[in-house]
Design a protein around this motif. Sequence first.
Motif, PDB file in Angstrom:
ATOM      1  N   LEU A 242      42.091  52.309  41.067  1.00  0.00           N
ATOM      2  CA  LEU A 242      42.815  51.330  40.257  1.00  0.00           C
ATOM      3  C   LEU A 242      43.798  50.537  41.099  1.00  0.00           C
ATOM      4  O   LEU A 242      43.863  49.301  41.009  1.00  0.00           O
ATOM      5  CB  LEU A 242      43.562  52.050  39.126  1.00  0.00           C
ATOM      6  N   CYS A 243      44.556  51.226  41.944  1.00  0.00           N
ATOM      7  CA  CYS A 243      45.525  50.535  42.810  1.00  0.00           C
ATOM      8  C   CYS A 243      44.826  49.578  43.762  1.00  0.00           C
ATOM      9  O   CYS A 243      45.291  48.449  43.990  1.00  0.00           O
ATOM     10  CB  CYS A 243      46.352  51.555  43.589  1.00  0.00           C
ATOM     11  N   ASN A 244      43.706  50.005  44.334  1.00  0.00           N
ATOM     12  CA  ASN A 244      42.978  49.149  45.269  1.00  0.00           C
ATOM     13  C   ASN A 244      42.432  47.904  44.576  1.00  0.00           C
ATOM     14  O   ASN A 244      42.457  46.805  45.139  1.00  0.00           O
ATOM     15  CB  ASN A 244      41.833  49.929  45.917  1.00  0.00           C
ATOM     16  N   SER A 245      41.948  48.078  43.348  1.00  0.00           N
ATOM     17  CA  SER A 245      41.446  46.923  42.597  1.00  0.00           C
ATOM     18  C   SER A 245      42.574  45.954  42.272  1.00  0.00           C
ATOM     19  O   SER A 245      42.396  44.735  42.345  1.00  0.00           O
ATOM     20  CB  SER A 245      40.764  47.391  41.304  1.00  0.00           C
ATOM     21  N   ARG A 246      43.737  46.490  41.934  1.00  0.00           N
ATOM     22  CA  ARG A 246      44.891  45.628  41.671  1.00  0.00           C
ATOM     23  C   ARG A 246      45.313  44.878  42.928  1.00  0.00           C
ATOM     24  O   ARG A 246      45.655  43.700  42.865  1.00  0.00           O
ATOM     25  CB  ARG A 246      46.061  46.467  41.144  1.00  0.00           C
ATOM     26  N   ASP A 247      45.296  45.570  44.061  1.00  0.00           N
ATOM     27  CA  ASP A 247      45.659  44.913  45.319  1.00  0.00           C
ATOM     28  C   ASP A 247      44.730  43.736  45.592  1.00  0.00           C
ATOM     29  O   ASP A 247      45.177  42.653  45.991  1.00  0.00           O
ATOM     30  CB  ASP A 247      45.588  45.910  46.481  1.00  0.00           C
ATOM     31  N   TYR A 248      43.441  43.953  45.386  1.00  0.00           N
ATOM     32  CA  TYR A 248      42.463  42.886  45.623  1.00  0.00           C
ATOM     33  C   TYR A 248      42.668  41.737  44.650  1.00  0.00           C
ATOM     34  O   TYR A 248      42.669  40.566  45.042  1.00  0.00           O
ATOM     35  CB  TYR A 248      41.045  43.449  45.491  1.00  0.00           C
ATOM     36  N   LEU A 264      54.012  43.463  45.996  1.00  0.00           N
ATOM     37  CA  LEU A 264      53.135  44.258  45.136  1.00  0.00           C
ATOM     38  C   LEU A 264      52.318  45.251  45.950  1.00  0.00           C
ATOM     39  O   LEU A 264      52.019  46.356  45.478  1.00  0.00           O
ATOM     40  CB  LEU A 264      52.210  43.342  44.334  1.00  0.00           C
ATOM     41  N   LEU A 265      51.954  44.881  47.161  1.00  0.00           N
ATOM     42  CA  LEU A 265      51.216  45.797  48.031  1.00  0.00           C
ATOM     43  C   LEU A 265      52.085  46.992  48.411  1.00  0.00           C
ATOM     44  O   LEU A 265      51.620  48.139  48.412  1.00  0.00           O
ATOM     45  CB  LEU A 265      50.753  45.061  49.286  1.00  0.00           C
ATOM     46  N   ILE A 266      53.348  46.734  48.703  1.00  0.00           N
ATOM     47  CA  ILE A 266      54.282  47.821  49.005  1.00  0.00           C
ATOM     48  C   ILE A 266      54.449  48.722  47.790  1.00  0.00           C
ATOM     49  O   ILE A 266      54.422  49.958  47.887  1.00  0.00           O
ATOM     50  CB  ILE A 266      55.647  47.252  49.450  1.00  0.00           C
ATOM     51  N   SER A 267      54.617  48.106  46.627  1.00  0.00           N
ATOM     52  CA  SER A 267      54.747  48.866  45.385  1.00  0.00           C
ATOM     53  C   SER A 267      53.514  49.715  45.120  1.00  0.00           C
ATOM     54  O   SER A 267      53.609  50.865  44.680  1.00  0.00           O
ATOM     55  CB  SER A 267      54.985  47.898  44.222  1.00  0.00           C
ATOM     56  N   SER A 268      52.335  49.179  45.427  1.00  0.00           N
ATOM     57  CA  SER A 268      51.089  49.898  45.225  1.00  0.00           C
ATOM     58  C   SER A 268      51.000  51.123  46.128  1.00  0.00           C
ATOM     59  O   SER A 268      50.555  52.196  45.703  1.00  0.00           O
ATOM     60  CB  SER A 268      49.905  48.964  45.491  1.00  0.00           C
TER      61      SER A 268
END
Length: 279
Positions: A242-248, A264-268
Amino acid sequence: MRIPVILLNHNSAIDCRKCVSFLQRQKGVDIEIVVVDNCSSKNDLNELQTLCKEELCTLIENKENHGYNAGNNIGLRYAVKKGYKYALIANPDMEFPEPDYIARVISKMEVDKNIVVCGTDIIDAKGRHQNPLDYVSFWSELFWPIDMIRYKLSGKPLATTLNYTNSRYCPIVSGCCLFVRMSFIKQIGFFDENVFLYCEEPILAHQVKTAGMKLYYMAEAQAVHRHIKFQKGNPYGRMVLLCNSRDYKNKYHSDFNRLQVTLLLISSRLRKWFIKLKL
């Protein structure tokens, strides 16, 4: 008009049989039920083969599971080859009690050429509405611990569902059941296959927005989503997915600027670390 209904199956042959029974009752439109099997177990595939033979469905067997978008693209490419103008994409756990459901939605899309993706009112087994949807804001994604605390205290996740009583253009519609205009699908080169699972809806919504076209929510038609939540596999692995999909999505399919994407990447990454500690 003949409309393909694409059902993406992964070990859900029982749900598929129920969904097909509802689809076979549709009136006012000719349909082809296209079942794409996304590398299910041998037993489930055998049940699916029997179902498709009995109900005269088109079965496409996918030998490798590359995710939701990739699986649906197999059905969409089939629809392109057949020259279809529209397609309905539905999860196997969808039910269609209204016999003119498909016909009414297609009639609306025929009138309004700006609509390239259309969703309807969708309720779950408890009568809760799942359409239309809104974007998750930058601040909500960044400060995820606040939402987590709210969820722990109230037991309710952050609501992204908008008012469901009025038909209108909308930001996002649920991916469990949506209609697409095939000319647009060809224009964007089919669904983005860089995510295996999660965030497919906001990615598609951003593609529609970028193309200057519209998503539409139709309140006058309703379907039922009989989804039953249960945990599959490693929960940490699913949350990382889920986190990886959000990052993309945030990097390639959003209006966030470079600084926002970096934050957002740091937050992820912090979220992944936190989830790993919890599990």
